[in-house]
Design an enzyme around this catalytic site. Structure first.
Site, PDB file in Angstrom:
ATOM      1  CB  CYS A 103      -0.945  -0.054   1.200  1.00 11.28           C
ATOM      2  SG  CYS A 103      -2.357   1.060   1.101  1.00 11.28           S
ATOM      3  CB  THR A 104       0.549   4.578   1.594  1.00 16.01           C
ATOM      4  OG1 THR A 104       0.158   4.132   2.896  1.00 16.01           O
ATOM      5  CG2 THR A 104      -0.685   4.927   0.787  1.00 16.01           C
TER       6      THR A 104
END
Length: 337
Positions: A103-104
């Site tokens: 993800c981030t």
């Protein structure tokens, strides 16, 4: 023994951590002595995840063992990270055999300069920001994960499981990865170049009811005549008006939407059934195996037969487990989207 080190910080997304950890832990169960899983925060203290759970790490980052696989999860904590985290990644990331983000977590790798000159992805909502803030990175917003040499980045949340399964397959083979996937009830591993969204989610839902009905009908009937003229008739609009309205309300042309639906349908049949390529090509609206082959090569870079070889479970992986075993109690009924 491969050490998998997971970097922890406040406001980390808990599933970004636990998803891949469960995969590697499952692999260790299947092949003892393969993985040693460790977690570490800056000072070794507990961290509070974005969902409110508290995670107690094994050690402080400075005391952590040298990792074979360094995994950086995402979450709100990546938006304003402690600079000491990125400093540590900048110093230690290049020495890991594999560098992985979920993800981030890609934002932290980018801030540490570890994605420059590479192709990468992240959660779809942050791809534009990643590209804007770090022009040296080739950001691809579509796939669920991207592998560029020793660096692997994945999209939102559950895609970290898919990436971890791909890494386990690299280390221990396809059958082991499929066995773990079944235990996690994700069943089939999604290929990395699968889109972050299905065709239906990638397109916006049309506002007008006739167009929404046409979208649904395309999904349910990929083998029908899906030309603009035919779809326009179904929507009770002229072809020109239909094409213009469909693109305006869904964000893509009717042709592109049909292409995505057909490809998605064919992939699902290749993954989930033993149907022949010719039968699947007809059922998916391609008409001939050659037409389907061209569509697969253009979009996925692989032919249908090779796609099936990679992503269709083996006979042993599909066998029904004995009643009373963990698999028998949790065996899935279908593929995960």
């Amino acid at each position: 023994m491969r050490t998998v080190l997971v970097v922890l910080f406040d406001d980390v997304q808990s599933l970004d951590v636990t998803g891949p950890v469960e995969v590697f832990a499952g692999a260790e169960t299947q092949a003892p002595g393969t993985y040693r899983i460790r977690t570490a925060s800056l000072d070794g203290g507990p961290v509070r995840t974005s969902s409110g759970l508290t995670v107690v790490p094994d050690s402080a980052l400075p005391d952590a063992p040298a990792p074979h696989t360094l995994l950086v999860p995402g979450g709100p904590g990546t938006r304003g990270p402690d600079p000491r985290v990125t400093d540590w990644l900048r110093a230690h990331g290049p020495h890991a055999e594999r560098l992985v983000s979920v993800c981030t977590g890609a934002i932290l790798l980018a801030e540490a300069g570890l994605l420059d000159g590479r192709r990468a992805t992240t959660h779809w909502a942050y791809c534009a920001k990643l590209a804007r803030d770090h022009p040296a990175i080739e950001v691809d917003p579509d796939p669920i994960y991207v592998r560029d040499g020793p660096v692997s980045t994945s999209a939102g949340v559950t895609s970290g499981i898919d990436l971890a399964l791909a890494l386990v397959e690299e280390d221990l083979g396809r059958d082991t990865a499929l066995t773990i996937a079944r235990h996690l009830v994700v069943f089939l591993r999604r290929p990395g170049n699968q889109a972050q969204f299905s065709a239906q989610l990638a397109a916006q839902t049309a506002q007008r009811e006739p167009l929404r009905e046409v979208q649904q009908w395309i999904t349910e009937h990929p083998d029908e005549d899906l030309s603009v003229d035919s779809l326009a008739t179904r929507a009770r609009l002229s072809p020109r008006h239909f094409a213009r309205a469909f693109q305006s309300e869904t964000g893509m042309t009717p042709g592109r939407y049909v292409d995505r639906v057909r490809l998605e349908h064919a992939r699902r049949l290749l993954e989930d059934t033993a149907d022949g390529v010719e039968e699947i090509s007809r059922a998916s609206g391609y008409g001939t195996p050659e037409s389907m082959r061209r569509a697969f090569l253009k979009t996925l870079g692989t032919a249908p037969a090779e796609y099936r070889r990679r992503f269709h479970p083996t006979r042993s992986a599909r066998a029904t487990p004995a009643r009373g075993t963990p698999d028998a109690d949790s065996a899935p009924s279908g593929a995960r989207g």
